[in-house]
Design a protein around this motif. Structure first.
Motif, mmCIF file in Angstrom:
data_model
loop_
_atom_site.group_PDB
_atom_site.id
_atom_site.type_symbol
_atom_site.label_atom_id
_atom_site.label_comp_id
_atom_site.label_asym_id
_atom_site.label_seq_id
_atom_site.Cartn_x
_atom_site.Cartn_y
_atom_site.Cartn_z
ATOM 1 N N LEU A 15 0.094 -4.721 -16.975
ATOM 2 C CA LEU A 15 -0.848 -3.676 -16.365
ATOM 3 C C LEU A 15 -0.165 -4.154 -14.691
ATOM 4 N N LEU A 16 0.055 -2.800 -13.535
ATOM 5 C CA LEU A 16 0.381 -2.798 -12.221
ATOM 6 C C LEU A 16 -0.875 -2.159 -11.355
ATOM 7 N N PHE A 17 -1.459 -3.466 -11.249
ATOM 8 C CA PHE A 17 -2.448 -2.903 -10.119
ATOM 9 C C PHE A 17 -2.473 -3.293 -8.121
ATOM 10 N N VAL A 18 -3.317 -3.342 -7.340
ATOM 11 C CA VAL A 18 -3.411 -3.299 -6.377
ATOM 12 C C VAL A 18 -4.056 -3.557 -6.237
ATOM 13 N N ASN A 19 -3.921 -4.720 -4.535
ATOM 14 C CA ASN A 19 -5.399 -5.556 -4.874
ATOM 15 C C ASN A 19 -5.319 -6.030 -3.119
ATOM 16 N N ARG A 20 -5.301 -4.635 -2.366
ATOM 17 C CA ARG A 20 -5.055 -4.521 -1.043
ATOM 18 C C ARG A 20 -3.905 -4.613 -0.012
ATOM 19 N N THR A 21 -3.700 -6.494 -0.589
ATOM 20 C CA THR A 21 -2.508 -6.850 0.610
ATOM 21 C C THR A 21 -1.107 -7.368 -0.393
ATOM 22 N N ASP A 22 -1.672 -6.902 -1.830
ATOM 23 C CA ASP A 22 -0.149 -7.269 -2.283
ATOM 24 C C ASP A 22 -0.277 -6.452 -3.713
ATOM 25 N N ILE A 23 0.705 -5.718 -4.671
ATOM 26 C CA ILE A 23 0.903 -5.299 -5.841
ATOM 27 C C ILE A 23 1.221 -6.100 -6.855
ATOM 28 N N ARG A 24 0.340 -6.083 -7.979
ATOM 29 C CA ARG A 24 0.569 -7.322 -9.200
ATOM 30 C C ARG A 24 0.997 -6.697 -10.249
ATOM 31 N N THR A 25 1.767 -7.395 -11.429
ATOM 32 C CA THR A 25 2.238 -6.722 -12.766
ATOM 33 C C THR A 25 1.309 -8.132 -13.424
ATOM 34 N N VAL A 26 0.453 -8.030 -14.412
ATOM 35 C CA VAL A 26 0.306 -8.898 -15.539
ATOM 36 C C VAL A 26 -0.155 -8.408 -16.731
ATOM 37 N N TRP A 27 0.273 -9.965 -17.768
ATOM 38 C CA TRP A 27 0.411 -9.023 -19.001
ATOM 39 C C TRP A 27 -1.025 -8.992 -19.881
ATOM 40 N N THR A 28 -1.498 -8.964 -20.220
ATOM 41 C CA THR A 28 -2.999 -8.502 -20.479
ATOM 42 C C THR A 28 -3.547 -9.391 -22.349
ATOM 43 N N THR A 29 -2.085 -9.931 -22.558
ATOM 44 C CA THR A 29 -2.227 -10.657 -24.155
ATOM 45 C C THR A 29 -3.322 -12.741 -23.520
ATOM 46 N N LYS A 31 -2.927 -15.585 -24.495
ATOM 47 C CA LYS A 31 -1.680 -15.970 -24.431
ATOM 48 C C LYS A 31 -0.810 -16.256 -23.064
ATOM 49 N N ASN A 32 -0.559 -15.228 -22.892
ATOM 50 C CA ASN A 32 0.583 -14.435 -21.735
ATOM 51 C C ASN A 32 0.446 -14.285 -20.470
ATOM 52 N N GLN A 33 -0.525 -14.264 -19.448
ATOM 53 C CA GLN A 33 -1.235 -13.566 -18.250
ATOM 54 C C GLN A 33 -1.030 -14.015 -17.681
ATOM 55 N N ASN A 34 0.648 -14.392 -16.969
ATOM 56 C CA ASN A 34 1.340 -14.339 -15.795
ATOM 57 C C ASN A 34 1.235 -13.337 -15.143
ATOM 58 N N GLU A 35 0.795 -13.428 -13.949
ATOM 59 C CA GLU A 35 0.791 -12.211 -12.519
ATOM 60 C C GLU A 35 1.984 -12.215 -11.571
ATOM 61 N N THR A 36 2.827 -11.798 -11.577
ATOM 62 C CA THR A 36 3.395 -10.983 -11.409
ATOM 63 C C THR A 36 3.827 -10.580 -10.097
ATOM 64 N N ILE A 37 3.978 -11.158 -8.089
ATOM 65 C CA ILE A 37 3.666 -10.188 -7.305
ATOM 66 C C ILE A 37 4.740 -9.313 -7.053
ATOM 67 N N ILE A 38 4.621 -8.226 -6.912
ATOM 68 C CA ILE A 38 5.605 -7.225 -7.162
ATOM 69 C C ILE A 38 6.137 -7.509 -5.283
ATOM 70 N N VAL A 39 5.376 -6.864 -4.959
ATOM 71 C CA VAL A 39 4.908 -7.078 -3.435
ATOM 72 C C VAL A 39 3.917 -7.980 -2.286
ATOM 73 N N ASN A 40 4.187 -8.165 -1.161
ATOM 74 C CA ASN A 40 2.652 -8.896 -0.759
ATOM 75 C C ASN A 40 2.731 -8.622 0.861
ATOM 76 N N GLY A 41 2.377 -9.010 1.567
ATOM 77 C CA GLY A 41 2.473 -8.668 2.517
ATOM 78 C C GLY A 41 1.488 -7.157 3.461
ATOM 79 N N LEU A 42 0.873 -6.993 2.144
ATOM 80 C CA LEU A 42 0.655 -5.580 3.238
ATOM 81 C C LEU A 42 -0.310 -4.959 3.533
ATOM 82 N N ASP A 43 -0.333 -4.704 4.279
ATOM 83 C CA ASP A 43 -2.279 -4.116 5.178
ATOM 84 C C ASP A 43 -3.334 -3.686 4.402
ATOM 85 N N ASN A 44 -2.962 -2.207 3.510
ATOM 86 C CA ASN A 44 -4.606 -1.418 3.455
ATOM 87 C C ASN A 44 -4.444 -1.199 2.247
ATOM 88 N N ALA A 45 -3.485 -1.422 1.100
ATOM 89 C CA ALA A 45 -2.436 -0.316 -0.132
ATOM 90 C C ALA A 45 -4.126 -0.158 -1.217
#
Length: 461
Positions: A15-29, A31-45
């Protein structure tokens, strides 16, 4: 083992999702739900989408009033659209023709809400809809069949559909709807899914709005606090919730359960299933009627529709009779100095949409004129105390006058003799110079109280 592995992948997308100040990917399993921050330091995405094969992730920022993108492989961030936006809410990538669609829900009363399209780099930007829009929010496209859909939570809440070239617009959902937020498409069966943040449900319907079914209703066991965005992959729906601050999922057919997929998010906004299977090639009309080698025979925009494609022009530019070629630019237009920006309103097209001339650093633009010979726009700034000029595309900015100027209020171009006239209510003078600012001369400096507007009639002197 291989069969089990494939089934697990089919039901466990990234999954790719916006967290307002960053954009992340996360696996939905689990056993492997590691989040990866694609870009951070955003204002209001707010909104996010991607082009998988090109490796781009796009997002809107309502504070910066921009649409931006990042190339995932390099981490390079670019502005896609940086001027003329209000509050860009929804975003959708046409991965086949290479286009970006978005909704713009504006604050100022005099500015109309819009749905626009552009190339993936922001070029050839065009307004598709500007009438009968309340508060457009989510947008989704099906380039496989040439359709686009959007939600509107204005005074008359609804979901609308049109072809991706803006033709054949129609309302498909208007009953039992109050605050339609998220919107996604099941391409395999040609259905739309949407959330309602006021009536607390997830529903689905055919592309024409028929066969509407309830998928999920808020209950004591599974609460819909404030569902915002949703996406779909295989047999599951995933959505973000502002109130629970979590990402949930449910079966797309029955909605019996709603397990938490991602807990404890800061402020979850838009969401996408970040998988190549969500962006399949087009089965009809060849793989891509707007392919990069021919662009569908269009000089500018090639937009998909139900029967193939249609050529279109940037906002305010007229399409010629061959239905393929655009004028080089607007022929008849108005120019408006609006203090902090300069806008052009084409009179060649029916939308009368204002387009920002991309010149930065304006503080109080007052007077404005245009040289039809060299295609320069001239303006005076009453705070920076200067007169400047630039091309209509915002390039080649030059200072013409910036000395002994107090309140440059009026401006007029003599396009025949190549001179520039202006009034100054601070010095109580009317002056003239060449268009490059040289040979400056005071014409009238007596018996003037507050000289303001000025205009010329060159053929009569």
């Amino acid at each position: 083992m291989c069969l089990y592995y494939r089934i697990s992948l089919a039901y466990s997308p990234r999954l790719l999702f916006v967290n307002r100040t960053d954009i992340r990917t996360v696996w939905t399993t689990s056993k492997n739900q590691n989040e990866t921050i694609i870009v951070n330091g955003l204002d209001n995405a707010i909104a996010v989408d991607f082009h998988y094969t090109k490796g781009f992730i796009f997002w809107t920022d309502v504070t910066l009033e921009k649409i931006k993108r990042i190339r995932v492989s390099t981490g390079i961030i670019e502005d896609v659209v940086s001027v003329g936006l209000g509050k860009p809410q929804g975003l959708a990538v046409d991965w086949i023709a290479g286009k970006l669609y978005w909704t713009d829900c504006r604050d100022a009363e005099w500015e109309t809400n819009r749905i626009e399209v552009a190339n993936l780099d922001g070029s050839n930007r065009k307004v598709l809809f500007w009438r009968d829009l309340g508060l457009p929010r989510a947008i989704a496209v099906d380039p496989l069949l040439g359709y686009m859909f959007w939600t509107d939570w204005g005074e008359e809440p609804k979901i609308e559909r049109a072809e991706m070239d803006s033709s054949n617009r129609r309302v498909i959902i208007r009953k039992n709807i109050h605050w339609p937020n998220g919107l996604t498409i099941d391409y395999s069966v040609q259905k739309i899914y949407w959330t309602d943040a006021n009536l607390y449900y997830i529903d689905k319907a055919n592309y024409d709005g028929t066969n509407r079914e309830s998928i999920f209703r808020s209950s004591r066991q599974c609460i819909l606090g404030h569902p915002f965005a949703l996406t779909l992959y295989e047999n599951k729906i995933y959505w973000t919730d502002w109130k629970t601050r979590e990402i949930h999922s449910t079966n797309k057919n029955n909605g019996l359960r709603c397990p938490v997929i991602v807990p404890n998010t800061v402020s979850p906004m838009d969401i996408r299933a970040y998988e190549p299977k969500r962006q399949m090639p087009r089965p009809h009309f060849g793989d891509n009627p707007c392919n990069s080698s021919t662009n569908g025979g269009c000089s500018h925009l090639c937009l998909l529709n139900r029967n193939g494609h249609l050529c279109a022009c940037p906002t305010g530019v007229k399409l010629l009779q061959d239905a393929r070629t655009c004028e080089q630019g607007p022929v008849h237009f108005l120019l408006l100095a609006r203090k902090v920006d300069i806008r052009r309103i084409s009179l060649d097209t029916p939308d009368l949409t204002d387009v920002v001339v991309p010149v930065s650093g304006l503080r109080h633009a007052v007077a404005i004129d245009f040289d039809p010979v060299d295609k320069f726009v001239y303006w005076s700034d009453d705070e920076k105390l200067e007169i400047k000029k630039s091309k209509m595309n915002g390039t080649d900015v030059q200072v013409i006058v910036n000395a002994d100027v107090r309140h440059p209020d009026g401006l007029a171009v003599d396009w025949v003799a190549r001179n520039l006239y202006w009034t100054d209510t601070g010095t109580d003078r009317i002056e003239v110079s060449r268009l490059n600012g040289s040979s400056r001369k005071s014409l009238i400096s007596k018996d003037l109280d507050e000289p303001r507007a000025i205009t010329l009639y060159p053929s009569h002197g």
